[in-house]
Design a protein around this motif. Structure first.
Motif, PDB file in Angstrom:
ATOM      1  N   VAL A  81       0.856  -1.183   0.000  1.00 28.73           N
ATOM      2  CA  VAL A  81       0.000   0.000   0.000  1.00 28.73           C
ATOM      3  C   VAL A  81       0.895   1.236   0.000  1.00 28.73           C
ATOM      4  N   VAL A  82       0.608   2.136  -0.957  1.00 29.13           N
ATOM      5  CA  VAL A  82       1.317   3.409  -1.036  1.00 29.13           C
ATOM      6  C   VAL A  82       0.302   4.539  -1.019  1.00 29.13           C
ATOM      7  N   GLU A  83       0.789   5.720  -0.723  1.00 31.78           N
ATOM      8  CA  GLU A  83      -0.095   6.875  -0.563  1.00 31.78           C
ATOM      9  C   GLU A  83      -0.354   7.628  -1.870  1.00 31.78           C
ATOM     10  N   ASN A  84       0.544   7.476  -2.852  1.00 32.04           N
ATOM     11  CA  ASN A  84       0.426   8.313  -4.052  1.00 32.04           C
ATOM     12  C   ASN A  84       0.980   7.613  -5.291  1.00 32.04           C
ATOM     13  N   PHE A  85       0.730   8.219  -6.435  1.00 36.31           N
ATOM     14  CA  PHE A  85       1.153   7.661  -7.720  1.00 36.31           C
ATOM     15  C   PHE A  85       2.671   7.670  -7.877  1.00 36.31           C
ATOM     16  N   LYS A  86       3.318   8.665  -7.337  1.00 34.99           N
ATOM     17  CA  LYS A  86       4.784   8.748  -7.437  1.00 34.99           C
ATOM     18  C   LYS A  86       5.425   7.528  -6.783  1.00 34.99           C
ATOM     19  N   ASP A  87       4.984   7.180  -5.588  1.00 33.30           N
ATOM     20  CA  ASP A  87       5.550   6.022  -4.891  1.00 33.30           C
ATOM     21  C   ASP A  87       5.187   4.718  -5.601  1.00 33.30           C
ATOM     22  N   ALA A  88       3.971   4.643  -6.147  1.00 34.39           N
ATOM     23  CA  ALA A  88       3.571   3.444  -6.900  1.00 34.39           C
ATOM     24  C   ALA A  88       4.464   3.264  -8.121  1.00 34.39           C
ATOM     25  N   LEU A  89       4.746   4.350  -8.813  1.00 36.92           N
ATOM     26  CA  LEU A  89       5.620   4.287  -9.988  1.00 36.92           C
ATOM     27  C   LEU A  89       7.012   3.818  -9.602  1.00 36.92           C
ATOM     28  N   SER A  90       7.546   4.333  -8.505  1.00 37.00           N
ATOM     29  CA  SER A  90       8.886   3.923  -8.045  1.00 37.00           C
ATOM     30  C   SER A  90       8.943   2.420  -7.798  1.00 37.00           C
ATOM     31  N   ILE A  91       7.938   1.899  -7.141  1.00 43.38           N
ATOM     32  CA  ILE A  91       7.911   0.453  -6.877  1.00 43.38           C
ATOM     33  C   ILE A  91       7.740  -0.315  -8.184  1.00 43.38           C
TER      34      ILE A  91
END
Length: 164
Positions: A81-91
């Motif tokens: 679970v991530v808070e935002n699209f930026k972190d999702a993209l990084s993963i």
């Protein structure tokens, strides 16, 4: 194996901890968030929301990526679970095995983060131009990318939407 990478600005709550984990047979929930990883009260409150039969971890983004890209994670059934699209993209750019990227609630809880005009992408998803740039990058990746609030609600394929 990552069953789901969920983008939800609420992080852990009943839908994630109880409903999604049961529907997907999750054995471990990993919250990847730099700010929450340094907040003891937030860590404890999220941990209390997760059922006792599911392992809960909260790590910063870089430690999360390192763990998720290791052989140690492959034998586990994990929801990230991530808070935002930026972190999702990084993963998503650093971890090759993700079954689905799912947007839950986003853009509804807080005042416009980037002070830009927001667009309603789905019932519980409002994004701005900065979010859209991250979404466009996620769309290019080889993962299923959907908006779905709960396992029983309708699912929208983000890759089939006209993203401007």
């Amino acid at each position: 194996m990552i069953k789901m990478l969920r983008i939800d600005e609420r992080l852990i709550h009943g839908q994630v901890a109880m409903v999604w984990s049961k529907a997907l047979g999750i054995k471990r929930i990993l919250v990847a968030n730099d700010k929450a990883a340094n907040n003891y009260l937030q860590t404890i409150s999220m941990k209390l929301a997760v059922p006792s039969n599911i392992r809960f971890d909260l790590q910063n983004l870089s430690k999360s990526i390192k763990f998720l890209d290791s052989p140690k994670s492959e034998s586990q059934v994990i929801m990230v679970v991530v808070e935002n699209f930026k972190d999702a993209l990084s993963i998503a750019q650093n971890v090759p095995k993700i079954d689905v990227i799912n947007i839950g609630n986003y853009g509804l809880l807080s005042v416009n983060k980037h002070n830009n005009k927001q667009k309603q992408l789905d019932t519980c998803v409002k994004v701005d131009d900065i979010d859209l740039e991250y979404i466009k990058q996620i769309i290019k990746l080889p993962f299923q990318f959907v908006s779905q609030l709960t396992p029983n609600s309708s699912k929208k394929d983000i890759k089939k939407m006209k993203i401007n």
